[in-house]
Each structure stands twice: as C-alpha cells, then as structure tokens.
Motif scaffolding. Structure first.
Motif, short mmCIF file in Angstrom:
data_model
loop_
_atom_site.label_atom_id
_atom_site.label_comp_id
_atom_site.label_asym_id
_atom_site.label_seq_id
_atom_site.Cartn_x
_atom_site.Cartn_y
_atom_site.Cartn_z
N PHE A 153 0.81 -1.22 0.00
CA PHE A 153 0.00 0.00 0.00
C PHE A 153 0.85 1.27 0.00
O PHE A 153 0.35 2.36 0.29
CB PHE A 153 -0.99 0.03 1.17
CG PHE A 153 -2.21 -0.81 0.93
CD1 PHE A 153 -2.78 -1.55 1.94
CD2 PHE A 153 -2.77 -0.88 -0.33
CE1 PHE A 153 -3.89 -2.34 1.71
CE2 PHE A 153 -3.89 -1.67 -0.58
CZ PHE A 153 -4.45 -2.40 0.45
N TYR A 490 -13.32 -7.82 0.77
CA TYR A 490 -13.58 -6.39 0.94
C TYR A 490 -14.51 -5.85 -0.13
O TYR A 490 -14.28 -4.77 -0.68
CB TYR A 490 -12.25 -5.63 0.98
CG TYR A 490 -11.52 -5.88 2.29
CD1 TYR A 490 -10.66 -6.96 2.45
CD2 TYR A 490 -11.74 -5.05 3.39
CE1 TYR A 490 -10.01 -7.20 3.65
CE2 TYR A 490 -11.10 -5.28 4.59
CZ TYR A 490 -10.24 -6.36 4.72
OH TYR A 490 -9.60 -6.60 5.90
N GLU A 525 -11.58 -11.60 7.69
CA GLU A 525 -11.46 -10.14 7.54
C GLU A 525 -12.58 -9.64 6.63
O GLU A 525 -12.84 -10.27 5.60
CB GLU A 525 -10.12 -9.71 6.91
CG GLU A 525 -8.94 -9.74 7.84
CD GLU A 525 -7.66 -9.23 7.18
OE1 GLU A 525 -7.74 -8.37 6.27
OE2 GLU A 525 -6.58 -9.74 7.55
N ARG A 583 -3.19 5.68 4.41
CA ARG A 583 -3.30 5.44 5.84
C ARG A 583 -3.24 6.78 6.58
O ARG A 583 -2.33 7.58 6.30
CB ARG A 583 -2.18 4.50 6.30
CG ARG A 583 -2.30 3.10 5.69
CD ARG A 583 -3.44 2.30 6.29
NE ARG A 583 -3.63 0.99 5.68
CZ ARG A 583 -4.62 0.71 4.84
NH1 ARG A 583 -5.45 1.68 4.44
NH2 ARG A 583 -4.80 -0.50 4.35
C1 LIG Z 1 -6.68 -5.63 -2.85
C2 LIG Z 1 -7.29 -6.22 -1.65
C3 LIG Z 1 -6.32 -6.33 -0.52
C4 LIG Z 1 -7.06 -6.46 0.80
C5 LIG Z 1 -6.08 -6.58 1.93
C6 LIG Z 1 -6.73 -6.24 3.22
C7 LIG Z 1 -5.70 -6.31 4.32
N1 LIG Z 1 -5.59 -7.67 4.85
C8 LIG Z 1 -4.47 -7.84 5.78
C9 LIG Z 1 -4.51 -6.79 6.88
O1 LIG Z 1 -3.31 -6.85 7.62
C10 LIG Z 1 -4.70 -5.37 6.32
O2 LIG Z 1 -4.75 -4.42 7.36
C11 LIG Z 1 -5.97 -5.35 5.47
C12 LIG Z 1 -6.28 -3.92 5.02
O3 LIG Z 1 -5.73 -3.48 4.04
O4 LIG Z 1 -7.07 -3.26 5.74
#
Ligand SMILES: CCCCCC[C@@H]1NC[C@@H](O)[C@H](O)[C@H]1C(=O)O
Length: 619
Positions: A153, A490, A525, A583
């Motif tokens: 990121f 997500y 998640e 962030r």
């Molecule tokens: C492109 C999609 C990637 C989603 C990845 C989502 C991430 N999973 C692992 C966690 O440690 C992150 O904080 C989470 C996020 O970014 O809030």
C-alpha cells in the motif's frame, strides 16, 4: 515449551524494567557494546517496542541493529546447584545474546520465545547482559519485507527518472509487505528462571473423550491424555518418579496418575466452553532421589477439557456447532507499540465481552502468552496465526524460508498446545497464490506439507487453515484444501467501493462458488476504514454510517448460508502502519479507535452479536 513458574522447586527473576539502549543502524554493532558498558546510552523500557519511547531521535526509521544492555545479580544461595535459564518471550526480529562478554547464541523470528541455559555463565555479583536486535525484514523473513522501494500500500510513480533517482538515493528502510508498523525490540518479557538439574521439560494435555450435550454447570465423565517430558541429567530411569495430580478450580484433587504418560478418567468433568471457561490444573511432580530431596521438581499446567472438530461443514466445540463472532486484532497501542501490556490485554478482553464477541485471530503473528492465559480463563476462542504475512509466488520456491516456516509452526504449537482457547492454527495470512499455472501449483506444494506438519505437531490435532486474500478463488488451489475456508473479503471497500448493492451481489456470486466446495467457510477479515466523527445522512465511505451499513448489509447475506460458520471482521481497533497516502495515522478499519472508543459500527455489532448464540446459530 513451559512458561517460567515460581513454586517449591523453581524461581523466576524478571528482567523487565529500564535497560540501556543504543541504535547502531545497518552496519554491524561494535563488539565492545556487548562486552563493556554501553557508551552514552538512552533509557529503554522492557517490555515494549523501542520505536515510540524517545523523541530526541526518530526511532520509527531505525533500519538494522540496536543494542540493549542491563546488569543483574542473583542470590548465590538460591541458585546454588540449580539449572539457570535465560528466556526471552520474544525479540523482534532477530537477536544476538551475550552474557558477561560471551555470545550465548542467536535467534531468528520476532514473535516466539527462546532461551539459553546460563548455569555455567552466571557469576556472583553483577552479570552483564547485552542483546543486539536487528529489525530488518526481507524476502526471506516472516513477515515478508519488500526489498524494492515500495511497501504494501505504499504509493509510487515508477519509471519517472527523478522518482527512480530518488528511490536509489533514499537511505535504506524497511519496506513491509504487510499492513502494520514494523514495531521492534524487546517487545515481551525477559526473565531468568531456575529448575533442578533434572527437571520437567514439557507437559502436554489432550482431551480424549467427553460427555457431549452437557449444559453449563453440568458434569460428566471425560478422559484426558498426558505426556511429561523430562530434561537434564539421568532422565531415563526417572519416569517412575513422576506423579500427576489433577486439581479442579477449587484446588481439590479429582484424579492422580504416575508415569511420564498415560490417560486419566475424570468421573465428573466440567467442560471448557466459549463463554463458560473451566480450568483444571495438572500438578506434575518429579521426585528427587531419596538422598537428595532438593532435586525434586514440580510444575502446574492449566488445561481445559474440551474437544474441537470440523464435521459436516460445522466447527464443533464439545460436539456443538460453534459460530465465530469477533475480529482480527493487533498487538498495538500508544507508546508500547507491539509491547506486552497486561492492562491493555485485560481491557481488550473486557471490550470483547462488551461487544458480545467470542473470538479473535492473532493476526498476523503469535501474541504474547499472557493473552492466551487470559482467554483461557475468560472463555474466549483464538485462531492462532504464524507471522507468515506478505508472501507471494517467489517465496514458494525459497527453501530456507520454507524451513524457517516449518520451525515457526513447530515453535508456535509447542508453546500454545495446551491452551483450551486455541481451536485452530492459521499457517499464513493472505499469501498471494492465485496467479494460476506453475505459480499456483508451487503454492500448493509449499503449503500442503505445512498443513500436514501442523496436524502432526499438535497433540490435540486441531483444525488447520490459511487465511485467504481477496483473490481469484478459481485459481487458488490452496485455500480449498484447508479444514476451514477463511476468507478476507472487501466487497464494497477495495472493490465496488461505496456500492453496497453491487458488493452484496459480488459476494453472493463468490459464495455460490464456495457452496460447491463442501467446506465450512468464515470471514477472517471484512471491513471499512472509518474516521470517527465523520457522518452523513447517506453514509459515504470513511463515515461511521458507512462502516455500520457495510456490516449490516454483508452480514445479512452471510446469514443466508448455513455453512458460513463465522464472522471475524477487520479490525478490533485502529492500528499503526507505515506512513502512506492510504493510511491516516494507520489503518482505520477498527470498530474501536486506537484508544478503544467505540465507533457507531461497534454499537450495531454489539446488538447483532447479543442475538447470536455461541452454538447452534446455523442449526
Ligand atoms: C486488494 C485487496 C487487498 C485487501 C487486503 C486487506 C488487508 N488484509 C491484511 C490486513 O493486515 C490489512 O490491514 C488489510 C487492510 O488493508 O485493511
């Protein structure tokens, strides 16, 4: 690996406190910093990450070595004739340890304990302990560090000559391929402890059978298995001097056994259940030779009587279908960084109860033992995860990394095997493995032996999983092979952003695919970044209303799937990451702020979870 304990045969000396500290950087540390007093040190509290403890210098940008130092002395009359052990609950990420100028050894990996027998190194008076710690991460560490110039990121405009020149010129830094700040140092307790020279080295307790269907407070016959491992001198003929006494929560003896291994029947066993914990103690005693009572040893190992099994797309605890309600967490707090903070652990457990949650995942690394002990007594369920986060296809042919990953699994299970709160092992978080073809095949060849190893190493043979990233599930050959399919998804945030109608459509499109796979599925998640105090009549992304609506809409969809066995959202609380354009003082997907204040979604979930029972939610 037993946690240090003070009793009639053993003594623990804490080395927590304020140590001396110096940063070094990428070059090696000066050898005299491990053999003589540190020149011009700054104070550094242990346990605790070093990053947030001093504002005279920017300890967030440390890249490479730091050196901790302290002295200690031990009472000769207490340690005389005893074995003395130096133990680190963890040191993040790699450590070289010196005592009185002699290198005791090194350890790689930042989230599990390691120890040294220092019986012959301790001297009367002051002993000088020096610990050099390296915080660097790369393509062969767990967690994974990018060796390029952009973190997970992180933003970039690759290819522009000036940007590329700037990246080449920039001072070396850690580039985490994961979304949490690389807090480092002596994050956990450090202690010395004594044992007799022949000692109890390990205790394993398993539940062989129970009486199913007991209600809270009811008892029924159960059978437990135990195995005691001895260490030190002349251990072989000592097995017959081992006695095991099982004590209930009142301290009353309910059963006894002799020998280093066997099965014990508990005629009226209380079961350990989520929300209704019951802890027994196995008091293990090793009798010293008649002529030397002082050489006897003892150890009290707490345990719970409970079974865990995946069957018919259900996750059974004590034979009943459990539904996970909870989150991924982090060891993360102001000032302490990733440092052990028992007060925060107690507060977080109270918040888990306040939220009517019943479980969490130790994302993305094994947490300090203190938290598991607390969850054992509070009836909170844990998915225990390795620090394997940020992996991708180059790792699946990296043999040294594979061997380190194997060792991490062995060490995590050796440490946590007796916790009734631990019900499943997670081999990794979001390894990228949906590229198809050889890359997907290599991922399967990498993770299948690790899946088998986790089952072999665990005397309780708990379920094993891997936590899967938002990916092309049709090309992901690994996730479907696990005992439970754990999805990080997500829809409505990282994709179909802001459109919860399309998000629900896409989620169901994928769940229709998982319907055919025949495994239990859960979220490990799902969530939305949310700035507390941001509101809207038609809650848009980043507002508290959107986070609440996100969970309300997605949860309504998973409620329709009987084989969907749990909802662990992301995240319990806001937490710090690298600085970056995506962030704002870290990741804001918490349903609590970093200082543990509830956002609107927390109140919604508290109400939802109050109406969802721990067992039988999906029949
Ligand atoms: C492109 C999609 C990637 C989603 C990845 C989502 C991430 N999973 C692992 C966690 O440690 C992150 O904080 C989470 C996020 O970014 O809030």
């Amino acid at each position: 690996m037993l946690y240090p304990q003070t009793n009639d045969a053993r003594m623990v000396f804490s080395l927590d406190g304020v140590w001396n500290f110096r940063t070094v950087g990428e070059t090696d540390y000066p050898s005299e910093w491990t053999t003589e007093a540190l020149p011009e040190p700054i104070p550094m509290a242990v346990p605790g990450s070093y990053n947030d403890q001093n504002d005279m210098t920017d300890l967030y940008d440390v890249y490479g070595w730091v050196v901790y130092q302290r002295t200690f002395s031990l009472p000769e009359r207490v340690i005389d004739g005893q074995r003395v052990v130096l133990r680190f609950d963890a040191a993040t990420h790699a450590a070289d340890v010196y005592l009185n100028g002699e290198k005791l050894g090194s350890h790689k990996g930042g989230f599990l304990p390691f120890e040294f027998d220092v019986t012959d190194n301790i001297k009367p008076g002051d002993n000088l302990l020096a610990v050099a710690i390296d915080n660097r991460i790369n393509q062969s560490t767990l967690p994974i560090g990018n060796e390029g110039n952009v973190a997970f990121f992180g933003s970039d405009n690759a290819g522009i000559p000036s940007v590329e020149a700037g990246k080449r010129w920039a001072k070396p830094q850690n580039r985490p391929n994961f979304d949490f700040f690389n807090f480092a140092g002596l994050n956990r307790h450090v202690e010395l402890y004594t044992t007799p020279r022949t000692y109890i080295a390990d205790v394993a307790v398993t539940t062989k059978s129970i009486t199913e269907g007991l209600n809270e407070g009811e008892t029924g016959p159960a059978v437990i298995g135990y195995m005691v491992t001895l260490g030190g001198e002349s251990t072989d003929e000592r097995g017959d001097r081992v006695t095991v006494t099982i004590q209930d929560e009142n301290g009353d003896t309910v059963a006894t056994a002799t020998g280093t291994r066997g099965e014990i029947t508990l005629p009226a066993a209380h079961l350990w259940n989520p929300g209704a914990a019951y802890l027994y103690t196995a008091h293990v005693a090793l009798a010293g030779p008649a002529e030397a009572k002082a050489e006897s040893d003892e150890y009290d190992q707490t345990f719970g009587v409970r079974t865990v099994e995946v069957k018919d797309r259900k996750f059974l605890i004590n034979g009943r279908p459990f539904y996970f309600k909870g989150f991924g967490k982090h060891e993360d707090s102001y000032f302490h960084g990733r440092g052990t903070d028992q007060l925060l652990n107690v507060k977080d457990v109270s918040l888990i109860h306040w939220l009517n949650a019943n479980s969490f995942r130790t994302s993305h690394y094994p947490y300090a033992e203190n938290m598991y002990d607390l969850c054992d007594r509070e009836g909170i369920v844990i998915i225990d995860e390795t620090p394997a986060v940020g992996m991708s296809w180059p790792q699946y042919t990296n043999k040294p990394l594979f061997e380190h990953h194997q060792q991490v699994i062995r060490d995590m299970i050796a440490r946590d095997k007796n916790h009734p709160s631990v019900v499943m092992w997670s081999l990794a978080n979001e390894p990228w493995y949906d590229q198809g073809g050889e890359k997907s095949e290599n991922a399967l060849k990498y993770f299948t032996p690790l899946y088998e190893l986790a089952h072999e190493e665990d005397p309780q043979n708990r379920p094993v999983t891997i936590v899967c990233c938002q990916n092309d599930y049709t090309k992901d050959l690994v996730t479907r092979t696990m005992d439970v399919v754990c999805l990080n998804r997500y829809y409505g945030w990282y994709n179909l952003s802001g459109d919860l109608d399309a998000a629900c459509y896409a989620l169901n499109y994928e769940l229709d695919w998982w319907e055919k796979i025949g495994k239990p599925v859960m979220f490990t998640e799902y969530g939305a970044d949310t700035m507390e105090g941001v509101h809207g009549t038609h809650g848009k992304m980043w507002s508290e209303e959107y986070q609440r609506d996100y969970f309300a809409r997605i949860d309504a969809e998973i409620d329709k799937r009987p084989w969907f066995i749990g909802e662990q959202l992301w995240n319990f609380a806001d937490f710090v990451t690298i600085q970056g354009t995506m962030r704002v003082e870290g990741n804001r997907k918490g349903i609590l702020t970093r200082d543990r204040q509830p956002k609107m979604a927390a109140h919604f979930l508290r109400g939802r979870w109050a109406a969802i029972p721990d067992f039988g939610y999906k029949g």
